[in-house]
Motif scaffolding. Structure first.
Motif, PDB file in Angstrom:
ATOM      1  N   LYS A   6       2.282   4.321  32.377  1.00 46.79           N
ATOM      2  CA  LYS A   6       2.340   5.288  31.273  1.00 46.79           C
ATOM      3  C   LYS A   6       3.670   5.267  30.521  1.00 46.79           C
ATOM      4  CE  LYS A   6      -1.737   7.113  32.074  1.00 46.79           C
ATOM      5  NZ  LYS A   6      -2.839   7.006  31.076  1.00 46.79           N
ATOM      6  N   ASP A   7       4.489   4.227  30.739  1.00 42.10           N
ATOM      7  CA  ASP A   7       5.791   4.191  30.080  1.00 42.10           C
ATOM      8  C   ASP A   7       5.686   4.306  28.570  1.00 42.10           C
ATOM      9  OD1 ASP A   7       6.892   3.919  32.574  1.00 42.10           O
ATOM     10  OD2 ASP A   7       7.351   1.794  32.389  1.00 42.10           O
ATOM     11  N   ALA A   8       4.765   3.552  27.977  1.00 40.00           N
ATOM     12  CA  ALA A   8       4.629   3.565  26.519  1.00 40.00           C
ATOM     13  C   ALA A   8       4.292   4.959  26.011  1.00 40.00           C
ATOM     14  CB  ALA A   8       3.565   2.567  26.075  1.00 40.00           C
ATOM     15  N   ASP A   9       3.385   5.650  26.685  1.00 35.59           N
ATOM     16  CA  ASP A   9       2.990   6.996  26.278  1.00 35.59           C
ATOM     17  C   ASP A   9       4.163   7.967  26.373  1.00 35.59           C
ATOM     18  OD1 ASP A   9      -0.299   6.870  26.374  1.00 35.59           O
ATOM     19  OD2 ASP A   9       0.649   5.563  27.837  1.00 35.59           O
ATOM     20  N   ILE A  10       4.888   7.901  27.492  1.00 37.92           N
ATOM     21  CA  ILE A  10       6.020   8.808  27.710  1.00 37.92           C
ATOM     22  C   ILE A  10       7.146   8.508  26.737  1.00 37.92           C
ATOM     23  CG2 ILE A  10       7.823   9.455  29.353  1.00 37.92           C
ATOM     24  CD1 ILE A  10       5.743   8.995  31.586  1.00 37.92           C
ATOM     25  N   TYR A  11       7.493   7.237  26.578  1.00 37.08           N
ATOM     26  CA  TYR A  11       8.629   6.870  25.740  1.00 37.08           C
ATOM     27  C   TYR A  11       8.377   7.193  24.261  1.00 37.08           C
ATOM     28  CZ  TYR A  11      10.435   4.165  29.757  1.00 37.08           C
ATOM     29  OH  TYR A  11      10.923   3.782  30.982  1.00 37.08           O
ATOM     30  N   THR A  12       7.200   6.887  23.774  1.00 36.90           N
ATOM     31  CA  THR A  12       6.918   7.166  22.359  1.00 36.90           C
ATOM     32  C   THR A  12       6.886   8.669  22.094  1.00 36.90           C
ATOM     33  OG1 THR A  12       4.536   6.920  22.809  1.00 36.90           O
ATOM     34  CG2 THR A  12       5.707   5.008  21.913  1.00 36.90           C
ATOM     35  N   LYS A  13       6.360   9.424  23.046  1.00 38.82           N
ATOM     36  CA  LYS A  13       6.331  10.883  22.889  1.00 38.82           C
ATOM     37  C   LYS A  13       7.749  11.450  22.833  1.00 38.82           C
ATOM     38  CE  LYS A  13       3.201  13.089  25.176  1.00 38.82           C
ATOM     39  NZ  LYS A  13       2.432  13.742  26.284  1.00 38.82           N
ATOM     40  N   ILE A  14       8.621  10.949  23.706  1.00 39.38           N
ATOM     41  CA  ILE A  14      10.008  11.410  23.728  1.00 39.38           C
ATOM     42  C   ILE A  14      10.719  11.049  22.423  1.00 39.38           C
ATOM     43  CG2 ILE A  14      12.264  10.941  24.786  1.00 39.38           C
ATOM     44  CD1 ILE A  14      10.809  10.927  27.492  1.00 39.38           C
ATOM     45  N   ALA A  15      10.482   9.829  21.930  1.00 42.96           N
ATOM     46  CA  ALA A  15      11.114   9.401  20.673  1.00 42.96           C
ATOM     47  C   ALA A  15      10.689  10.298  19.520  1.00 42.96           C
ATOM     48  CB  ALA A  15      10.764   7.941  20.381  1.00 42.96           C
ATOM     49  N   GLU A  16       9.447  10.762  19.540  1.00 44.49           N
ATOM     50  CA  GLU A  16       8.969  11.654  18.481  1.00 44.49           C
ATOM     51  C   GLU A  16       9.545  13.062  18.631  1.00 44.49           C
ATOM     52  OE1 GLU A  16       4.804  11.141  19.051  1.00 44.49           O
ATOM     53  OE2 GLU A  16       4.683   9.380  17.729  1.00 44.49           O
ATOM     54  N   TYR A  17       9.761  13.502  19.862  1.00 47.72           N
ATOM     55  CA  TYR A  17      10.345  14.820  20.119  1.00 47.72           C
ATOM     56  C   TYR A  17      11.839  14.846  19.835  1.00 47.72           C
ATOM     57  CZ  TYR A  17       6.132  16.557  22.509  1.00 47.72           C
ATOM     58  OH  TYR A  17       4.858  16.986  22.820  1.00 47.72           O
ATOM     59  N   TYR A  18      12.492  13.706  20.033  1.00 47.95           N
ATOM     60  CA  TYR A  18      13.944  13.616  19.853  1.00 47.95           C
ATOM     61  C   TYR A  18      14.274  12.571  18.786  1.00 47.95           C
ATOM     62  CZ  TYR A  18      14.415  16.350  24.158  1.00 47.95           C
ATOM     63  OH  TYR A  18      14.352  17.338  25.100  1.00 47.95           O
ATOM     64  N   PRO A  19      13.978  12.875  17.524  1.00 52.09           N
ATOM     65  CA  PRO A  19      14.257  11.906  16.456  1.00 52.09           C
ATOM     66  C   PRO A  19      15.743  11.562  16.379  1.00 52.09           C
ATOM     67  CG  PRO A  19      13.796  14.095  15.557  1.00 52.09           C
ATOM     68  CD  PRO A  19      13.447  14.149  17.005  1.00 52.09           C
ATOM     69  N   GLU A  20      16.021  10.319  16.109  1.00 55.62           N
ATOM     70  CA  GLU A  20      17.391   9.791  15.972  1.00 55.62           C
ATOM     71  C   GLU A  20      18.118   9.632  17.309  1.00 55.62           C
ATOM     72  OE1 GLU A  20      18.107   8.798  12.973  1.00 55.62           O
ATOM     73  OE2 GLU A  20      16.276   9.732  12.215  1.00 55.62           O
ATOM     74  N   ARG A  21      17.471   9.966  18.435  1.00 55.13           N
ATOM     75  CA  ARG A  21      18.150   9.849  19.734  1.00 55.13           C
ATOM     76  C   ARG A  21      17.802   8.562  20.471  1.00 55.13           C
ATOM     77  NH1 ARG A  21      19.785  14.225  22.524  1.00 55.13           N
ATOM     78  NH2 ARG A  21      20.883  12.660  23.766  1.00 55.13           N
ATOM     79  N   ILE A  22      16.674   7.937  20.125  1.00 58.33           N
ATOM     80  CA  ILE A  22      16.241   6.737  20.825  1.00 58.33           C
ATOM     81  C   ILE A  22      16.512   5.509  19.951  1.00 58.33           C
ATOM     82  CG2 ILE A  22      14.335   5.580  21.984  1.00 58.33           C
ATOM     83  CD1 ILE A  22      15.254   8.246  23.265  1.00 58.33           C
ATOM     84  N   LEU A  23      17.469   4.693  20.381  1.00 59.51           N
ATOM     85  CA  LEU A  23      17.857   3.507  19.610  1.00 59.51           C
ATOM     86  C   LEU A  23      16.761   2.449  19.615  1.00 59.51           C
ATOM     87  CD1 LEU A  23      21.596   2.748  20.479  1.00 59.51           C
ATOM     88  CD2 LEU A  23      20.645   3.318  18.247  1.00 59.51           C
ATOM     89  N   ALA A  24      16.110   2.281  20.751  1.00 55.59           N
ATOM     90  CA  ALA A  24      15.060   1.263  20.871  1.00 55.59           C
ATOM     91  C   ALA A  24      14.250   1.499  22.130  1.00 55.59           C
ATOM     92  CB  ALA A  24      15.668  -0.133  20.889  1.00 55.59           C
ATOM     93  N   ILE A  25      13.013   1.029  22.098  1.00 49.47           N
ATOM     94  CA  ILE A  25      12.129   1.057  23.271  1.00 49.47           C
ATOM     95  C   ILE A  25      11.713  -0.379  23.573  1.00 49.47           C
ATOM     96  CG2 ILE A  25       9.896   1.800  24.187  1.00 49.47           C
ATOM     97  CD1 ILE A  25      10.085   4.245  22.333  1.00 49.47           C
ATOM     98  N   TYR A  26      11.928  -0.815  24.819  1.00 51.72           N
ATOM     99  CA  TYR A  26      11.539  -2.163  25.236  1.00 51.72           C
ATOM    100  C   TYR A  26      10.499  -2.049  26.341  1.00 51.72           C
ATOM    101  CZ  TYR A  26      15.532  -3.858  22.587  1.00 51.72           C
ATOM    102  OH  TYR A  26      16.417  -4.145  21.568  1.00 51.72           O
ATOM    103  N   LEU A  27       9.364  -2.704  26.139  1.00 54.72           N
ATOM    104  CA  LEU A  27       8.267  -2.669  27.102  1.00 54.72           C
ATOM    105  C   LEU A  27       7.925  -4.088  27.546  1.00 54.72           C
ATOM    106  CD1 LEU A  27       5.980  -0.140  25.212  1.00 54.72           C
ATOM    107  CD2 LEU A  27       7.338   0.358  27.255  1.00 54.72           C
ATOM    108  N   ARG A  28       8.099  -4.366  28.823  1.00 56.51           N
ATOM    109  CA  ARG A  28       7.732  -5.685  29.350  1.00 56.51           C
ATOM    110  C   ARG A  28       6.217  -5.785  29.454  1.00 56.51           C
ATOM    111  NH1 ARG A  28       6.395  -7.293  34.517  1.00 56.51           N
ATOM    112  NH2 ARG A  28       6.367  -9.553  34.744  1.00 56.51           N
ATOM    113  N   ASN A  29       5.672  -6.877  28.956  1.00 47.05           N
ATOM    114  CA  ASN A  29       4.238  -7.109  28.995  1.00 47.05           C
ATOM    115  C   ASN A  29       3.842  -7.604  30.382  1.00 47.05           C
ATOM    116  OD1 ASN A  29       1.575  -7.826  28.555  1.00 47.05           O
ATOM    117  ND2 ASN A  29       1.955  -8.722  26.542  1.00 47.05           N
ATOM    118  N   VAL A  30       3.037  -6.820  31.103  1.00 47.97           N
ATOM    119  CA  VAL A  30       2.626  -7.228  32.458  1.00 47.97           C
ATOM    120  C   VAL A  30       1.396  -8.136  32.425  1.00 47.97           C
ATOM    121  CG1 VAL A  30       3.576  -5.156  33.526  1.00 47.97           C
ATOM    122  CG2 VAL A  30       1.179  -5.173  32.794  1.00 47.97           C
TER     123      VAL A  30
END
Length: 335
Positions: free
Chosen positions: A270-294
């Motif tokens: 669920k990393d993608a779901d959690i990370y994108t939600k946090i980025a939307e809640y905290y605009p300008e705080r997340i420089l980048a999100i990196y997701l390794r493709n399993v």
């Protein structure tokens, strides 16, 4: 009559600020778990069993001694954990913080509270990270299938079980290129290893020593490893309303409001779901999100669809670390 086991305190790396002191650990009977290298299967199984079979020392007084000779008192909970968060003036502690932001302190059982033998002469070292004011950003990374091959996307998670129970830490492999990428993030664009790392996982605290030994073996940047309590089917305590990873990341964002963060995870859970939600809640705080493709076709398709409609921060689904390094260079996050 059985001889009572000696006691120890398992201390966990924590994080805080110039005004907030935090310390976490657990009081336990000593099970003589040995995480040396080149162990056979029987010894590995024995170690894992002892970590989960641990006998906690509940409701016992603990002393935390700071390097300026101040002492903070606390008490373990019904599962043996102590978790203290205390506002204090740490200006007198500044001389004791090393050049990478680590403050060393010591934890012990309070005198005259126990009649049993205590390991290490009742002195257990711990450390708290206070990010340097020279830090450009912080990095929050998942562990399973992000930096260590685990198999969280496997059917019934059988690979997770097999890898954790049957393999000693020195037999586990780091994801290729991950250490290189993380060291570059640790240095940032200034070439100084001060960008703080925080590792978040849904694994239980029982695996802390195992994971810590793995990190040291592979020379990952040092940072707090934030795990969760091990729940059994008979656990009557209410489940947290907020997922563990999400809660820990939000706490880090609130603890360091001046820092921006990079989030690293994988496409397996669920990393993608959690990370994108946090980025939307905290605009300008997340420089980048990196997701390794399993490389799970259905999960990959879902993540790509999610990314296509996401614009709160830069996001990359990558197959190997070199792709992430290239993206970070182009984004002027690293050199």
């Amino acid at each position: 009559m059985f001889r009572k086991k000696a006691l120890r305190i398992n201390t966990y790396l924590s994080y805080g600020t110039n005004t907030l002191f935090r310390a976490t650990g657990r009081a336990l009977e000593d099970e003589n778990v040995d995480f040396s290298t080149n162990q056979n299967l029987f010894k590995t199984l024995h170690n894992i069993y002892k970590q989960f079979e641990s006998d906690e020392i509940r409701n016992v007084a603990i002393d935390i001694k700071l390097p300026n000779e101040d002492t903070i008192e606390t008490t373990t909970d019904p599962e043996g954990y102590y978790n203290i968060s205390k506002n204090i003036d740490t200006s007198t502690l500044d001389p004791y913080i090393d050049n990478k932001g680590w403050l060393t302190f010591f934890v012990s059982y309070q005198n005259n509270t126990l009649s049993r033998t205590i390991k290490n002469e009742n002195v257990f070292k711990s450390q708290m990270l206070i990010p340097s004011n020279k830090a450009e950003y912080g990095i929050i990374s998942d562990i399973d299938d992000t930096i260590i091959h685990t198999g969280v996307a496997s059917l019934f998670k059988w690979r997770v079980i097999a890898n954790t129970i049957f393999k000693n830490f020195d037999k586990r492999t780091a994801i290729e290129g991950t250490v290189k990428f993380y060291k570059k993030l640790h240095l940032g664009t200034k070439g100084t290893p001060v960008n703080p790392f925080f590792y978040v996982s849904n694994s239980p605290w029982n695996l802390y020593d195992y994971l810590s030994a793995f990190f040291k073996k592979h020379y990952f940047p040092k940072g707090p490893i934030l795990l969760r309590d091990f729940r059994t089917p008979f656990d009557k305590t209410p489940k947290p309303k907020t997922p563990h990873k999400q809660s820990e990341i939000i706490n880090l964002l609130n603890t360091y409001p001046h820092l921006k963060f990079i989030l690293i995870g994988d496409s397996g859970e669920k990393d993608a779901d959690i990370y994108t939600k946090i980025a939307e809640y905290y605009p300008e705080r997340i420089l980048a999100i990196y997701l390794r493709n399993v490389r799970h076709r259905r999960k990959e398709k879902r993540i790509k669809k999610m990314i296509s409609s996401f614009n709160a921060s830069p996001i990359l689904l990558f197959k190997n670390a070199n792709e992430a390094i290239k993206h970070a260079k182009e984004s002027k996050i690293i050199i």
